[in-house]
Every structure is written in structure tokens, then in C-alpha cells.
Design an enzyme around this catalytic site. Structure first.
Site, PDB file in Angstrom:
ATOM      1  N   MET A  21      14.230  77.464 -20.009  1.00  0.00           N
ATOM      2  CA  MET A  21      13.461  77.315 -18.761  1.00  0.00           C
ATOM      3  C   MET A  21      12.663  76.010 -18.804  1.00  0.00           C
ATOM      4  O   MET A  21      12.016  75.720 -19.815  1.00  0.00           O
ATOM      5  CB  MET A  21      12.513  78.502 -18.609  1.00  0.00           C
ATOM      6  CG  MET A  21      13.237  79.825 -18.599  1.00  0.00           C
ATOM      7  SD  MET A  21      12.060  81.202 -18.495  1.00  0.00           S
ATOM      8  CE  MET A  21      13.211  82.576 -18.525  1.00  0.00           C
TER       9      MET A  21
ATOM     10  N   MET B 145      18.169  77.441 -16.979  1.00  0.00           N
ATOM     11  CA  MET B 145      17.414  77.568 -15.732  1.00  0.00           C
ATOM     12  C   MET B 145      16.602  76.277 -15.597  1.00  0.00           C
ATOM     13  O   MET B 145      15.387  76.243 -15.811  1.00  0.00           O
ATOM     14  CB  MET B 145      16.511  78.809 -15.780  1.00  0.00           C
ATOM     15  CG  MET B 145      17.297  80.100 -15.707  1.00  0.00           C
ATOM     16  SD  MET B 145      16.391  81.544 -16.301  1.00  0.00           S
ATOM     17  CE  MET B 145      16.743  81.412 -18.053  1.00  0.00           C
TER      18      MET B 145
ATOM     19  N   MET C  61      22.604  87.186 -11.421  1.00  0.00           N
ATOM     20  CA  MET C  61      21.218  87.496 -11.782  1.00  0.00           C
ATOM     21  C   MET C  61      20.773  88.738 -11.028  1.00  0.00           C
ATOM     22  O   MET C  61      20.985  88.840  -9.804  1.00  0.00           O
ATOM     23  CB  MET C  61      20.304  86.322 -11.448  1.00  0.00           C
ATOM     24  CG  MET C  61      20.502  85.087 -12.325  1.00  0.00           C
ATOM     25  SD  MET C  61      20.248  85.424 -14.068  1.00  0.00           S
ATOM     26  CE  MET C  61      18.506  85.788 -14.092  1.00  0.00           C
TER      27      MET C  61
ATOM     28  N   ASP D 254      22.152  90.088 -15.683  1.00  0.00           N
ATOM     29  CA  ASP D 254      21.019  89.604 -16.461  1.00  0.00           C
ATOM     30  C   ASP D 254      19.732  89.809 -15.680  1.00  0.00           C
ATOM     31  O   ASP D 254      19.555  89.260 -14.601  1.00  0.00           O
ATOM     32  CB  ASP D 254      21.257  88.095 -16.705  1.00  0.00           C
ATOM     33  CG  ASP D 254      20.163  87.418 -17.470  1.00  0.00           C
ATOM     34  OD1 ASP D 254      20.192  86.173 -17.540  1.00  0.00           O
ATOM     35  OD2 ASP D 254      19.291  88.113 -17.985  1.00  0.00           O
TER      36      ASP D 254
HETATM   37  C1  DX5 Z   1      15.223  85.886 -16.830  1.00  0.00           C
HETATM   38  C2  DX5 Z   1      16.258  85.684 -17.921  1.00  0.00           C
HETATM   39  C3  DX5 Z   1      16.770  86.996 -18.469  1.00  0.00           C
HETATM   40  C4  DX5 Z   1      15.675  87.800 -19.128  1.00  0.00           C
HETATM   41  C5  DX5 Z   1      16.133  89.232 -19.285  1.00  0.00           C
HETATM   42  O1  DX5 Z   1      14.973  84.663 -16.206  1.00  0.00           O
HETATM   43  O2  DX5 Z   1      17.359  84.961 -17.431  1.00  0.00           O
HETATM   44  O3  DX5 Z   1      17.809  86.753 -19.419  1.00  0.00           O
HETATM   45  O4  DX5 Z   1      15.381  87.260 -20.379  1.00  0.00           O
HETATM   46  O5  DX5 Z   1      15.028  89.936 -19.729  1.00  0.00           O
HETATM   47  P1  DX5 Z   1      14.888  91.503 -19.399  1.00  0.00           P
HETATM   48  O6  DX5 Z   1      16.121  92.134 -19.948  1.00  0.00           O
HETATM   49  O7  DX5 Z   1      13.630  91.885 -20.123  1.00  0.00           O
HETATM   50  O8  DX5 Z   1      14.798  91.619 -17.910  1.00  0.00           O
HETATM   51 ZN    ZN Z   2      19.172  84.726 -18.813  1.00  0.00          ZN
END
Ligand code: DX5
Ligand code: ZN
Length: 228
Positions: free
Chosen positions: A35, A67, A136, A174
């Protein structure tokens, strides 16, 4: 079916040991959330951390989820750091074709992600060029969020297109994935499950992975005939 614990939910003071724990616990992949504080309102970790974690989990497939607003400057560093697959977001618009080409040219698996508000039609032009589509199921940026059920029809649509066009991209989900939501996603056609909170925060990670794999395995949408 693939179970991919997300390192974002691991103990950040011990990322190498956490990756090893995931490998020993029987994870198939390790999902690494990158991120940049611009594409999403959070900052996680970069290529140096991925490179540091890599030797602690040699057998795990590193599924790197960018991201980031400028992934073009990050592809080579993450490829060198040990990524096996690199995922970029379709929301990057006209940047997407060269990004997919570059990931392929680096010899890595090519992943494309789509956020909850984005219409699934946005990924149609790329389905023949990718190894994985990441739908997502939360708005990206943070772990521990609630699963967005409105994303289920997008998974069904992506699975239908895969069958109709005899394509073999993996269908990854995810965000907010636990045993209950994983079952719903598997039923909709998902075959690759990223989970952070629901896995890494369990003391017995092995049992949690085995449980999730058993639950989604009951919904195997006949992947065998897709040969993936
Ligand atoms: C969020 C990420 C996900 C996150 C998932 O932006 O892309 O991969 O880490 O975490 P949980 O499973 O806790 O929602
Ligand atoms: Zn992710």
C-alpha cells in the site's frame, strides 16, 4: 483450491517467522499487500521487506498485491524481491495494458484486481491476458473489514466468462474472507482465497487453514476440467 494467508494481518515485529509459520501450517500462497498511501489511505511495506521475508518461506508462492498509484516503478523491484505473481488494479485505466505486458516480460504471473464499486465489465478486455483475477470483497486499504456481499454477483460473472471463453485464470477473493464468506465465494466460483484476520490471528494457523480448505473444497466448481 488455494488458501493464501495475508501477511498484513501478521505480527509485524516478526514477519519472517510469520511467513515461516504460514508455510509450516500448510498455506499454498502468501498474499503480500503493498500500500502506497495514495491509491489507498494506508501504507504497509515495500520490496525490501518482501526480499527479507522471501528466504523464510522458500516454498510459498508470493502473491504480491500492488495497491499503488504508480506500480510501473515497482514491478522490477518486487520481481527482484521474490514475487511470483504481481497484481495491479484495473482502476489504473490506460496504464493497465503496459503493466500487464511488463509483469509478463519479467517472467511473473499476471494478476488483475477490481474494487467493489467498479463494474465487472471493466476487466473484460483483459481476461485473455491474465493468470488471475482478484475480485476485492472489501474496499482496499485495511485488514479486518466486513465482507461486502454485493460483490458475489461479480464473482459469478467472472466465473461464467471463464467457462464461456474456456479461459483458465484463477479467481481470487480478498477482504473479509472467513469460513462463512469463503463458502459463499466458492459457491459463486472463486478458487483462491486470501484471508488475513481469519487466519493469521488464529493461534493454530494450520487448523484454520485446513478448516477453510475443507469448507471451500466442498464447493469445488469442477476446476479439474479447467486444468488450473
Ligand atoms: C485489503 C487487503 C486484504 C486484507 C485482507 O486492502 O488487500 O488482502 O489484508 O485482510 P482480512 O482478511 O483481514 O480482511
Ligand atoms: Zn490483498
Amino acid at each position: 483450491m488455494i488458501i493464501a494467508p495475508s501477511l498484513l494481518a501478521a505480527d509485524f515485529t516478526r514477519l519472517g517467522q510469520e511467513a515461516k509459520r504460514a508455510e509450516r501450517a500448510g498455506a499454498d500462497w502468501l498474499h503480500l499487500d503493498i500500500m502506497d498511501g495514495q491509491f489507498v489511505p494506508n501504507i504497509s511495506f515495500g520490496p525490501a521487506v518482501v526480499a527479507a521475508v522471501r528466504p523464510h518461506a522458500k516454498k510459498l508462492f508470493f502473491d504480491v498485491h500492488l495497491m499503488c498509484g504508480q506500480p510501473e516503478i515497482l514491478l522490477e523491484p518486487f520481481a527482484r524481491a521474490g514475487a511470483d505473481e504481481i497484481i495491479v488494479h484495473v482502476e489504473l485505466g490506460e496504464k493497465v495494458p503496459p503493466l500487464l505486458w511488463k509483469i509478463r516480460s519479467l517472467g511473473k504471473k499476471v494478476g488483475l484486481a477490481i474494487n467493489p464499486p467498479t463494474a465487472i465489465s471493466a476487466v473484460q478486455p483483459y481476461l485473455g491476458k491474465i493468470d488471475l483475477l482478484l475480485v476485492m470483497t472489501v474496499n482496499p486499504g485495511f485488514g479486518g473489514q466486513e465482507f461486502i456481499h454485493e460483490c458475489l454477483p461479480k464473482i459469478q460473472q467472472a466465473d461464467a466468462w471463464r467457462r464461456e471463453n474456456r479461459l483458465t485464470y484463477r479467481l481470487e477473493v480478498d477482504g473479509g474472507i472467513n469460513n462463512q464468506t469463503a463458502a459463499e465465494c466458492a459457491h459463486a466460483g472463486a478458487d483462491t482465497f486470501v484471508a488475513g484476520t481469519a487466519l493469521f490471528q488464529k493461534r493454530n494457523l494450520g487448523a484454520a487453514i485446513r478448516k477453510m480448505r475443507k469448507i471451500v473444497g466442498n464447493h469445488d466448481p469442477g476446476l479439474a476440467d479447467l486444468k488450473i
